[in-house]
Scaffold this motif. Structure first.
Motif, mmCIF file in Angstrom:
data_model
loop_
_atom_site.group_PDB
_atom_site.id
_atom_site.type_symbol
_atom_site.label_atom_id
_atom_site.label_comp_id
_atom_site.label_asym_id
_atom_site.label_seq_id
_atom_site.Cartn_x
_atom_site.Cartn_y
_atom_site.Cartn_z
ATOM 1 N N VAL A 56 0.854 -1.186 0.000
ATOM 2 C CA VAL A 56 0.000 0.000 0.000
ATOM 3 C C VAL A 56 0.892 1.239 0.000
ATOM 4 C CG1 VAL A 56 -1.769 1.280 1.259
ATOM 5 C CG2 VAL A 56 -1.819 -1.221 1.240
ATOM 6 N N LEU A 57 0.690 2.094 -1.015
ATOM 7 C CA LEU A 57 1.482 3.324 -1.126
ATOM 8 C C LEU A 57 0.867 4.481 -0.356
ATOM 9 C CD1 LEU A 57 2.383 3.319 -4.927
ATOM 10 C CD2 LEU A 57 3.851 2.721 -2.999
ATOM 11 N N GLY A 58 -0.444 4.576 -0.411
ATOM 12 C CA GLY A 58 -1.106 5.691 0.256
ATOM 13 C C GLY A 58 -2.598 5.459 0.347
ATOM 14 N N VAL A 59 -3.192 6.134 1.327
ATOM 15 C CA VAL A 59 -4.630 6.036 1.555
ATOM 16 C C VAL A 59 -5.152 7.422 1.884
ATOM 17 C CG1 VAL A 59 -6.445 4.954 2.928
ATOM 18 C CG2 VAL A 59 -4.328 3.719 2.497
ATOM 19 N N ASP A 60 -6.221 7.840 1.212
ATOM 20 C CA ASP A 60 -6.865 9.118 1.496
ATOM 21 C C ASP A 60 -7.610 8.995 2.822
ATOM 22 O OD1 ASP A 60 -9.192 11.021 1.529
ATOM 23 O OD2 ASP A 60 -8.207 11.721 -0.305
ATOM 24 N N ARG A 61 -7.289 9.846 3.795
ATOM 25 C CA ARG A 61 -7.889 9.752 5.130
ATOM 26 C C ARG A 61 -9.388 10.030 5.114
ATOM 27 N NH1 ARG A 61 -4.618 9.383 9.461
ATOM 28 N NH2 ARG A 61 -2.411 9.743 9.164
ATOM 29 N N GLU A 62 -9.833 10.845 4.190
ATOM 30 C CA GLU A 62 -11.251 11.207 4.157
ATOM 31 C C GLU A 62 -12.101 10.148 3.476
ATOM 32 O OE1 GLU A 62 -13.990 14.660 2.227
ATOM 33 O OE2 GLU A 62 -12.044 15.255 3.011
ATOM 34 N N THR A 63 -11.672 9.651 2.320
ATOM 35 C CA THR A 63 -12.501 8.726 1.542
ATOM 36 C C THR A 63 -12.141 7.268 1.755
ATOM 37 O OG1 THR A 63 -11.026 8.788 -0.377
ATOM 38 C CG2 THR A 63 -12.791 10.450 -0.276
ATOM 39 N N GLY A 64 -10.907 6.976 2.152
ATOM 40 C CA GLY A 64 -10.462 5.599 2.305
ATOM 41 C C GLY A 64 -9.934 4.997 1.014
ATOM 42 N N ASP A 65 -9.991 5.760 -0.093
ATOM 43 C CA ASP A 65 -9.432 5.291 -1.363
ATOM 44 C C ASP A 65 -7.910 5.286 -1.265
ATOM 45 O OD1 ASP A 65 -12.041 5.344 -2.221
ATOM 46 O OD2 ASP A 65 -11.818 7.106 -3.496
ATOM 47 N N GLY A 66 -7.279 4.390 -2.035
ATOM 48 C CA GLY A 66 -5.827 4.328 -1.956
ATOM 49 C C GLY A 66 -5.182 3.768 -3.194
ATOM 50 N N GLN A 67 -3.862 3.614 -3.112
ATOM 51 C CA GLN A 67 -3.078 3.123 -4.233
ATOM 52 C C GLN A 67 -2.094 2.065 -3.747
ATOM 53 O OE1 GLN A 67 -0.633 5.969 -6.468
ATOM 54 N NE2 GLN A 67 -2.153 5.738 -8.090
ATOM 55 N N ILE A 68 -1.906 1.061 -4.605
ATOM 56 C CA ILE A 68 -1.022 -0.061 -4.306
ATOM 57 C C ILE A 68 0.046 -0.143 -5.386
ATOM 58 C CG2 ILE A 68 -0.903 -2.582 -4.225
ATOM 59 C CD1 ILE A 68 -3.778 -2.538 -3.149
ATOM 60 N N SER A 69 1.253 -0.457 -4.973
ATOM 61 C CA SER A 69 2.311 -0.758 -5.927
ATOM 62 C C SER A 69 2.406 -2.283 -6.011
ATOM 63 C CB SER A 69 3.641 -0.168 -5.446
ATOM 64 O OG SER A 69 4.690 -0.561 -6.312
ATOM 65 N N GLY A 70 2.108 -2.822 -7.179
ATOM 66 C CA GLY A 70 2.144 -4.271 -7.359
ATOM 67 C C GLY A 70 3.556 -4.761 -7.628
ATOM 68 N N ASP A 71 3.775 -6.053 -7.398
ATOM 69 C CA ASP A 71 5.083 -6.658 -7.675
ATOM 70 C C ASP A 71 5.438 -6.592 -9.155
ATOM 71 O OD1 ASP A 71 5.552 -7.199 -5.046
ATOM 72 O OD2 ASP A 71 5.040 -9.334 -5.182
ATOM 73 N N ASP A 72 4.447 -6.355 -10.009
ATOM 74 C CA ASP A 72 4.699 -6.262 -11.450
ATOM 75 C C ASP A 72 5.163 -4.870 -11.871
ATOM 76 O OD1 ASP A 72 2.357 -4.861 -11.069
ATOM 77 O OD2 ASP A 72 1.229 -5.904 -12.639
ATOM 78 N N GLY A 73 5.302 -3.950 -10.890
ATOM 79 C CA GLY A 73 5.773 -2.600 -11.192
ATOM 80 C C GLY A 73 4.655 -1.631 -11.540
ATOM 81 N N ARG A 74 3.422 -2.083 -11.598
ATOM 82 C CA ARG A 74 2.284 -1.211 -11.919
ATOM 83 C C ARG A 74 1.601 -0.748 -10.640
ATOM 84 N NH1 ARG A 74 -1.528 -4.252 -15.790
ATOM 85 N NH2 ARG A 74 -2.554 -2.238 -15.743
ATOM 86 N N ARG A 75 0.846 0.319 -10.774
ATOM 87 C CA ARG A 75 0.085 0.840 -9.642
ATOM 88 C C ARG A 75 -1.384 0.520 -9.841
ATOM 89 N NH1 ARG A 75 2.837 6.486 -7.731
ATOM 90 N NH2 ARG A 75 4.864 5.564 -7.326
ATOM 91 N N TYR A 76 -2.047 0.224 -8.721
ATOM 92 C CA TYR A 76 -3.456 -0.145 -8.735
ATOM 93 C C TYR A 76 -4.197 0.697 -7.702
ATOM 94 C CZ TYR A 76 -1.598 -4.182 -11.184
ATOM 95 O OH TYR A 76 -0.951 -4.990 -12.080
ATOM 96 N N VAL A 77 -5.418 1.066 -8.022
ATOM 97 C CA VAL A 77 -6.237 1.845 -7.087
ATOM 98 C C VAL A 77 -7.219 0.920 -6.386
ATOM 99 C CG1 VAL A 77 -6.042 4.010 -8.368
ATOM 100 C CG2 VAL A 77 -7.907 2.432 -8.889
ATOM 101 N N PHE A 78 -7.638 1.313 -5.187
ATOM 102 C CA PHE A 78 -8.649 0.544 -4.467
ATOM 103 C C PHE A 78 -9.576 1.474 -3.719
ATOM 104 C CE2 PHE A 78 -5.206 0.908 -1.372
ATOM 105 C CZ PHE A 78 -5.885 1.242 -0.203
ATOM 106 N N ARG A 79 -10.731 0.946 -3.391
ATOM 107 C CA ARG A 79 -11.732 1.639 -2.574
ATOM 108 C C ARG A 79 -11.893 0.838 -1.281
ATOM 109 N NH1 ARG A 79 -13.537 5.742 -5.303
ATOM 110 N NH2 ARG A 79 -13.841 5.656 -7.530
#
Length: 148
Positions: free
Chosen positions: A5-28
Motif C-alpha cells: 500500500v502506497l497511500g490512503v486518502d484519510r477522508e474517503t479511504g481510497d488508496g493506491q497499491i504498488s504491485g510486484d509487477d511494477g504497476r500501480r493499482y487503485v482501491f476503494r
C-alpha cells in the motif's frame, strides 16, 4: 498478486497499491477484505482487475498503522446553529446559516401568520434540541462538508 500500500486518502479511504509487477493499482474501502483495513506500507495480496485492486488481504506479519478516515469538521458550529434556532428560529435564520435555504424560506413565509408562528416555533425548538444532542461527526457530515 502481491504488493504494498502506497497511500490512503484519510477522508474517503481510497488508496493506491504498488504491485510486484511494477504497476500501480487503485482501491476503494469496499475492496479491502480484512477487518483492520488499509495501512500505508502494508504488504498485501490482491487480485488485479485492470488498474483496480480487488479482494485485498494483508499478509501475515505486516506491522503498519491503519489509516482511519477522520470526519472533516466544517466551518459551521452546532452550538451557533442551536443558539440561532432558539433565538431566531421562527424566522428560519438557523436554516440559512446551515445552508438549507429552501427550508429557511419556508419557515420565513410561514412566520407571516399566527398559526405559522406556532408551527415554526415548534420546528425551531425541535431543531435546537436536535443540534445539541447530535454528535459532532454527524453534524459535520450533514452540515459542514459540502454546501447545499
Amino acid at each position: 498478486m502481491r504488493g504494498q500500500v502506497l497511500g490512503v486518502d484519510r477522508e474517503t479511504g481510497d488508496g493506491q497499491i504498488s504491485g510486484d509487477d511494477g504497476r500501480r493499482y487503485v482501491f476503494r474501502p469496499r475492496d479491502w477484505s480484512d477487518s483492520i483495513g488499509p495501512a500505508v506500507g502494508a504488504l498485501i495480496d490482491f487480485e488485479a482487475d485492470g488498474t483496480a485492486a480487488r479482494r485485498i488481504y494483508r499478509l501475515p506479519g505486516t506491522v503498519a498503522m491503519p489509516v482511519v478516515a477522520q470526519p472533516q469538521l466544517g466551518g459551521r458550529n452546532k452550538y451557533v446553529a442551536a443558539l440561532l434556532a432558539f433565538l431566531f428560529g421562527v424566522l428560519g435564520v438557523h436554516r440559512f446559516y446551515l445552508g438549507r435555504t429552501g427550508s429557511g424560506i419556508v419557515m420565513l413565509v410561514l412566520s407571516l401568520t399566527v398559526i405559522g408562528l406556532v408551527v415554526t416555533g415548534l420546528w425551531a425548538l425541535i431543531d435546537t434540541i436536535r443540534y445539541l444532542v447530535m454528535p459532532e461527526e454527524e453534524f459535520a457530515d450533514r452540515y459542514g462538508r459540502r454546501p447545499r
